[in-house]
Scaffold this active site. Structure first.
Site, short mmCIF file in Angstrom:
data_model
loop_
_atom_site.label_atom_id
_atom_site.label_comp_id
_atom_site.label_asym_id
_atom_site.label_seq_id
_atom_site.Cartn_x
_atom_site.Cartn_y
_atom_site.Cartn_z
CB CYS A 49 -0.99 -0.06 1.16
SG CYS A 49 -2.42 1.03 0.96
CG HIS A 62 -3.52 -3.92 3.21
ND1 HIS A 62 -2.53 -3.37 3.99
CD2 HIS A 62 -4.15 -2.88 2.61
CE1 HIS A 62 -2.56 -2.05 3.86
NE2 HIS A 62 -3.53 -1.73 3.03
CD GLU A 120 -1.12 -6.35 5.55
OE1 GLU A 120 -1.42 -5.16 5.69
OE2 GLU A 120 -0.61 -6.79 4.50
#
Length: 184
Positions: free
Chosen positions: A75, A162, A164
């Site tokens: 990002c 993202h 994660e």
């Protein structure tokens, strides 16, 4: 073997990046974005530039991109990479966080093992609108042309989404791939 550092750019998910690496038994350390570049060069084998609210709060992250160490930007990390190497970042048309279907155009090192289309969790408050010279477009979506880029000869990679967060299907594979890149 040296650990990978996760650079905290004050994003709400930076601790999840660190945890995802630990869950994969990848040695990682969460560090402030003001850590001196000399410390990075001597103590880490890879750098993950985490997300954050604003490029103005990105500390000295741009300095880390000249160290010759593999880098993965997520990002805001992607935006730092793009700007450092002559790309252009502008406000996104879609704003906020949400689910996006990303089309993988090139299954290079960082996206190895992914299907052609993956559902991801992304923020498009800002996005790259022109990639830097020497970088390859790896993935795009219906709301953002630049979802992932790479400069393999520099071992620098960037994702708009993202990996994660649990909403990103197979997100941990990115970290496994990055670990392999950092071990080469």
């Amino acid at each position: 073997m040296l650990p990978i550092c996760v650079v905290n750019n004050y994003g709400q998910f930076n601790h999840l990046i660190h945890r995802a690496l630990r869950d994969l038994d990848i040695d990682a350390v969460l560090i402030p974005n003001t850590t001196p570049r000399e410390e990075i060069a001597s103590q880490y084998r890879g750098i993950i530039l985490g997300g954050g609210p604003d490029i103005a709060r990105a500390g000295v992250c741009a300095e880390y991109l000249d160290l010759g160490i593999p880098v993965l930007g997520i990002c805001l990390g992607l935006h730092i990479i793009a700007r450092k190497f002559g790309g252009v970042v502008h406000p996104g048309k879609s704003g906020g966080y949400g689910s996006v279907e990303v089309t993988i155009r090139e299954h290079d090192d960082i996206l190895s093992g992914y299907p052609d289309i993956i559902p991801v969790w992304a923020s498009h408050a800002d996005e790259v609108c022109r990639i830097p010279e020497g970088f390859t477009l790896l993935a795009s979506s219906g709301i953002c042309e630049v979802e992932a880029v790479a400069c393999p000869r520099k071992r620098i990679y960037g994702l708009q989404w993202h990996p994660e967060v649990s909403h990103t299907v197979g997100g941990k594979r990115v970290y496994e791939n990055f670990d392999a890149i950092c071990t080469e």
